[in-house]
Design an enzyme around this catalytic site. Structure first.
Site, PDB file in Angstrom:
ATOM      1  N   GLY A  53      22.165  30.705 -17.736  1.00  0.00           N
ATOM      2  CA  GLY A  53      23.343  30.363 -16.948  1.00  0.00           C
ATOM      3  C   GLY A  53      24.470  29.844 -17.814  1.00  0.00           C
ATOM      4  N   ALA A  54      24.162  28.855 -18.639  1.00  0.00           N
ATOM      5  CA  ALA A  54      25.203  28.235 -19.443  1.00  0.00           C
ATOM      6  C   ALA A  54      24.578  27.342 -20.495  1.00  0.00           C
ATOM      7  CB  ALA A  54      26.133  27.406 -18.557  1.00  0.00           C
ATOM      8  N   ASN A  69      26.617  23.036 -25.396  1.00  0.00           N
ATOM      9  CA  ASN A  69      27.082  22.739 -26.753  1.00  0.00           C
ATOM     10  C   ASN A  69      28.129  21.618 -26.742  1.00  0.00           C
ATOM     11  OD1 ASN A  69      25.787  25.310 -27.474  1.00  0.00           O
ATOM     12  ND2 ASN A  69      27.542  26.172 -26.390  1.00  0.00           N
ATOM     13  N   HIS A  85      26.118  20.437 -14.258  1.00  0.00           N
ATOM     14  CA  HIS A  85      24.892  20.339 -15.057  1.00  0.00           C
ATOM     15  C   HIS A  85      25.217  20.284 -16.552  1.00  0.00           C
ATOM     16  CE1 HIS A  85      20.569  21.214 -15.923  1.00  0.00           C
ATOM     17  NE2 HIS A  85      21.084  21.808 -16.995  1.00  0.00           N
ATOM     18  N   GLU A  86      26.013  21.234 -17.018  1.00  0.00           N
ATOM     19  CA  GLU A  86      26.310  21.277 -18.463  1.00  0.00           C
ATOM     20  C   GLU A  86      27.125  20.059 -18.874  1.00  0.00           C
ATOM     21  OE1 GLU A  86      24.474  23.345 -19.821  1.00  0.00           O
ATOM     22  OE2 GLU A  86      24.099  24.601 -18.052  1.00  0.00           O
TER      23      GLU A  86
HETATM   24  N1  TRP Z   1      20.139  24.176 -22.051  1.00  0.00           N
HETATM   25  C1  TRP Z   1      20.684  25.153 -21.171  1.00  0.00           C
HETATM   26  C2  TRP Z   1      20.841  24.530 -19.806  1.00  0.00           C
HETATM   27  O1  TRP Z   1      19.955  24.003 -19.254  1.00  0.00           O
HETATM   28  C3  TRP Z   1      19.895  26.376 -20.969  1.00  0.00           C
HETATM   29  C4  TRP Z   1      19.430  27.209 -22.115  1.00  0.00           C
HETATM   30  C5  TRP Z   1      18.264  27.146 -22.751  1.00  0.00           C
HETATM   31  C6  TRP Z   1      20.000  28.366 -22.567  1.00  0.00           C
HETATM   32  N2  TRP Z   1      18.088  28.199 -23.581  1.00  0.00           N
HETATM   33  C7  TRP Z   1      19.141  28.969 -23.473  1.00  0.00           C
HETATM   34  C8  TRP Z   1      21.195  28.977 -22.275  1.00  0.00           C
HETATM   35  C9  TRP Z   1      19.410  30.198 -24.050  1.00  0.00           C
HETATM   36  C10 TRP Z   1      21.475  30.193 -22.867  1.00  0.00           C
HETATM   37  C11 TRP Z   1      20.592  30.805 -23.728  1.00  0.00           C
HETATM   38  O2  TRP Z   1      21.875  24.520 -19.238  1.00  0.00           O
HETATM   39 ZN    ZN Z   2      20.211  22.112 -18.788  1.00  0.00          ZN
END
Ligand code: TRP
Ligand code: ZN
Length: 878
Positions: free
Chosen positions: A267-268, A271, A303-304
């Site tokens: 989804g997203a 960073n 969430h992000e």
């Molecule tokens: N940490 C991201 C979230 O929860 C999700 C995520 C984990 C992710 N691995 C990924 C996003 C690989 C894109 C590609 O929002």
């Molecule tokens: Zn997350």
């Protein structure tokens, strides 16, 4: 054939690295043909590191161009470089700078991990192990360092150059090139690194924090799409304000950027200061996005953003702790949406999601604890158990400690662990310390897989005016975990008297009861309430206070009584769902309902619809019939999906037949005045109207024409899509024409194409496999785009059991053949689709066998990635 690697990583093997990275300087030279990356890593040995200890850096498909330490090139014998690692045999036993160069080919990086191109834009995805595809590094979350990033790129191709942190310099680099330098002062693990270079438009805004700091906000997207980013921007500002109000958390950098890209594995991604989003979670306009899309955008933007504190400022020590950031952040985004919209409606949505995806995971071959203790491929552990069950665990903590107690614990968490990479144990400890509560039993939720089953029986003794409740818990064995410990389960409850009002009691013995909370911490417990004047109906697990399955022994009359009188909206909804699920499940197993039971359910649905005190969104959820997968799960084993579909259709026809006109009148009365707004009130009205349309289409011969008419008249995508999807799902006479029209009307819009793919994957008719084969074989089908693949195949495996689990095995084979192809391009997407096979153990023997045969063929005929190999083996073993 053997899979890529069968090596298993264990939590018990965790150890800090002998060297740490003090700071990182990266220099990217981005060209059309390739990208050169120079990394200058300031490294030092940790205290106690013995002389001669090798430094081993991670790589993935890298090729080293040059290497030096403190400016001096290394002799050949001093290092060992291959695609997966770089070993410096005997690094200096003091601080030094390791200088390496590699050349990347982002345009052919179809795995979408590391640096890749999406529609011409250069972008990155590093969580969990993508950074090692950019440069050799200690690519693990407990290595934290400040980053400085210089990018040089052709002005024409990439006028926009973004990275984490703050921009500190930019300028002309000659020959049509320009450069920018970004610095992120917050030490971070490499998985939070990001850069974007491309020709993008943007919308800009700002937010003033609680301490009066001005934060510049921007959302970047392909030119022409800027106008579709406003809802995302609005959601971002509301998220920033909410985190200050609810958790006292203020944003820390001076700018916050979001970039929307078309090719993205999830989804997203959170960073630091530069969130990168799948564009389906950014773009919205009424003609092409549904209410559900707006809701999803709001949720994921939040969430992000919330990860900035729960994930970035405090991160995970290792990937076994993933739930530390994900479960907690999902809890936070659920709370945000509850505060912004309707709390009961949000709760029902979240529980529906948990039950349709997490419960099946937890009860099948892919079951694993929220904190696993081993994995082969970490990408396979970004699961609904880590995310959604993880959120339920945090919610139980909040229930146990109360809102103020929970907030105190969170404050201590931020105070104690800011800037650290930490563990689940440390998280639980802050709540113990802040509240003085012993949570040693509670932590078992993180360590144990499987959905607990709670059985309830009760007894009322009129003579002594006592009421006793017996609660028993058990968890079935899961792969690798046969012995299960009793959990600490918070049971929010109430007793309801014969007239529908709450009942009190004068005393209680046998266990711990605090106001409206029972603490079930033993395998079995009997509570005796005294001073109870009449036989009550118990309302248990109000607000779904624990992620468990409950069997209450309540009669249908009791349940319909709750549906009418419970003060807890969640349990009103749940009571109706339990009644309809049970009727369908029984009928699918040859035990058809009594007419009186169907009559009573019908009356309850009508009463719900006519109740002026309930809002539309709630009514929509309350009148909805459980989906076929939900009923299949309820049955649990030897499921015949055809029988489930027939029984469901039967119940719908029985229920709807006598009230078609009434439902139609409601449907007609619920038109929504233009202009369209995505707000909860309007969206709720539309969802009720479309819920009625679904009932009418499934259970009467009136619906098909209504759906076709709604499709043609629709002024927004919510109504148009609902009409098409309902028609496809019930395969009405008009379904194919509507699908055809939809496809041509929105031919140019990939996100709308996804909707067409998903609706097409719902069709129950036998022609579907051939149609899907044709869709995938079309020369212009974008076979490297995850959204397209998931919209078709993900929807098919998860929501069309009749065709996926077809007796002749054609559905299974269609999917395994597609997975074999996709695996060569993008293993993460392939393995995700393959998880749909986790339903095998629930199916009747013949279907189970054809499913297994399809998996065996996949395993023997193809060279598979570690991602697919692991999922395949776990399903076959389970
Ligand atoms: N940490 C991201 C979230 O929860 C999700 C995520 C984990 C992710 N691995 C990924 C996003 C690989 C894109 C590609 O929002
Ligand atoms: Zn997350």
């Amino acid at each position: 054939m053997r899979t890529e690697s069968e090596q298993t990583i264990h939590l018990k093997d965790y150890a800090p690295t002998p060297y740490r990275i003090v700071s990182v300087d990266l220099d990217f030279r981005i060209l059309e043909e390739n990208t050169r990356v120079r990394a200058q890593l300031t490294i030092e040995p940790r205290e106690g590191t013995a002389p001669g200890t090798a430094l081993v850096l991670d790589g993935d498909e890298l090729k080293l161009d040059s290497i030096a330490i403190d400016g001096a090139p290394l002799a050949l014998a001093a290092y060992l470089a291959d695609a997966d690692s770089l070993t410096v045999v005997e690094p200096p036993l003091r601080r030094f700078v390791l200088d390496t160069e590699v050349t990347l080919l982002p345009a052919s990086n179809t795995k979408l991990m590391g640096l890749y191109r999406s529609s011409g834009t250069w972008c990155t995805q590093c969580e969990p192990e993508g950074f090692r595809r950019i440069t050799y590094y200690l690519d693990r979350p407990d290595i934290l360092a400040p980053f400085t990033v210089r990018m040089t790129a052709p002005v024409a191709l990439a006028p926009v150059l973004l990275a984490n942190g703050n921009p500190i310099e930019r300028g002309d680099a000659g020959d049509g090139m320009h450069y920018a330098v970004w610095h992120d002062p917050f030490p971070k693990p490499a998985y939070l690194f990001a850069l974007v270079a491309g020709d993008l438009g943007s919308i800009n805004d700002h937010f003033t924090t609680m301490s009066g700091r001005r934060i510049d906000l921007a959302i970047y997207a392909t030119h022409g799409k800027e106008g579709e980013c406003h809802y995302a921007m609005d959601s971002l500002k509301r998220s920033m304000a909410w985190d200050e109000r609810r958790f006292g958390r203020e944003y820390d950098l001076d700018i916050f950027n979001i970039v929307a890209v078309s090719d993205f594995n999830f989804g997203a991604m959170e960073n630091k200061g530069l969130n990168i989003f799948n564009d389906r979670l950014v773009f919205a306009k009424p003609e092409t996005a549904t209410d559900a899309n707006y809701h999803g955008i709001e949720r994921v933007i939040a969430h992000e953003y919330f990860h900035n504190w729960t994930g970035n400022r405090i991160t995970c020590r290792d990937w076994f702790q993933l739930c530390l950031k994900e479960g907690l952040t999902v809890y936070r985004d659920q709370e945000f949406t509850s505060d912004e919209r309707s709390r009961p409606v949000q709760r029902i949505h979240d529980v529906q999601n948990l039950r349709t995806s997490q419960f099946p995971e937890d009860g099948g071959p892919l079951a694993h604890p929220p904190r696993p203790d081993q994995y082969r491929e970490i990408n396979n552990f970004y699961t609904t158990t880590i995310y959604e069950k993880g959120a339920e665990i945090v919610r139980m903590l909040a229930t146990l400690l109360g809102e103020a107690g929970f907030r105190k614990g969170m404050d201590l968490y931020f105070e104690r662990h800011d800037g650290e990479a930490t563990t689940i144990e440390a998280f639980i400890k802050v709540f113990e310390d802040a509240s003085g509560t012993d949570l040693s039993q509670f932590i078992t939720w993180y360590l144990q897989a499987g959905t607990p089953q709670v059985s309830v029986s009760d007894h009322y003794d009129e003579a002594s005016q006592t009421y006793s409740l017996t609660l028993t818990q058990k968890v079935d064995p899961t792969p690798g975990q046969t012995e299960k410990q009793p959990l600490l389960i918070p049971v929010r409850f109430g007793l309801i008297g014969p007239n529908g009002s709450p009942m009190g009691w004068s005393g209680v013995t046998g266990g711990s009861v605090r106001d409206d909370l029972i603490i079930l911490d033993a395998p079995s417990m009997t509570l005796t309430f005294s001073g109870v004047a009449n036989r009550p109906v118990p309302s248990l697990f109000r607000e779904f206070s624990a992620p468990v399955k409950v069997s209450t022994g309540l009669t249908q009359d009791d349940l319909l009584f709750l549906a009418r009188h419970d003060s807890d909206p969640f349990n009103r909804w749940d009571a109706l769902q339990t009644v309809s699920t049970t009727l369908i499940a029984e009928a699918a197993q040859g035990r058809r309902w009594a007419e009186a039971d169907a009559d009573a359910l019908r009356q309850a649905l009508i009463d719900t619809l006519n109740n002026p005190d309930l809002d539309h969104a709630f009514k929509a959820l309350a009148i909805a019939m459980p989906s076929e997968p939900v009923v299949g799960r309820h049955i649990g084993k030897d499921v015949d999906p055809d029988a489930v579909a027939r029984a469901r259709h039967d119940l719908l026809t029985t229920l709807i037949g006598p009230i078609v006109e009434q439902l139609e009148r409601h449907y007609d009365a619920l038109t929504v005045p233009e202009p369209y707004s995505p707000d909860a009130a309007q969206a709720g009205r539309r969802s009720l109207r479309n819920g009625l349309l679904s009932l009418l289409t499934a259970g009467s011969d009136r619906g098909a024409a209504l759906a076709a008419a709604q499709y043609s008249a629709a002024a927004n995508m919510t109504d148009r899509y609902a009409a098409m999807a309902i028609s496809a799902h019930y395969w009405t006479d008009q379904a194919q024409a509507l699908l055809g029209d939809f496809r041509t009307s929105f031919a140019g819009d990939p996100l709308v194409f996804d909707k067409w793919l998903t609706a097409s994957a719902q069709a129950p008719d036998d022609g579907i496999i051939e149609r899907m084969r044709a869709i995938l074989a079309a020369p212009d089908f974008p076979r490297t785009n995850p959204n397209r693949l998931r919209s078709l195949l993900g929807a098919f495996v998860m929501s069309n059991p009749v065709q996926f689990a077809r007796k002749d095995g054609a559905g299974f084979r269609f999917v395994t053949e597609a997975v074999a192809e996709i695996d060569k391009v993008n293993p993460q997407v392939a393995s995700r689709i393959l998880t749909g096979f986790r339903i095998l153990p629930t199916l009747e023997a013949a279907r189970r066998d054809t499913g297994k045969a399809a998996l065996e063929a996949l395993k023997s005929q193809h060279q598979l990635s570690r991602n697919v190999g692991e999922i395949l083996d776990r399903i076959l073993a389970g």
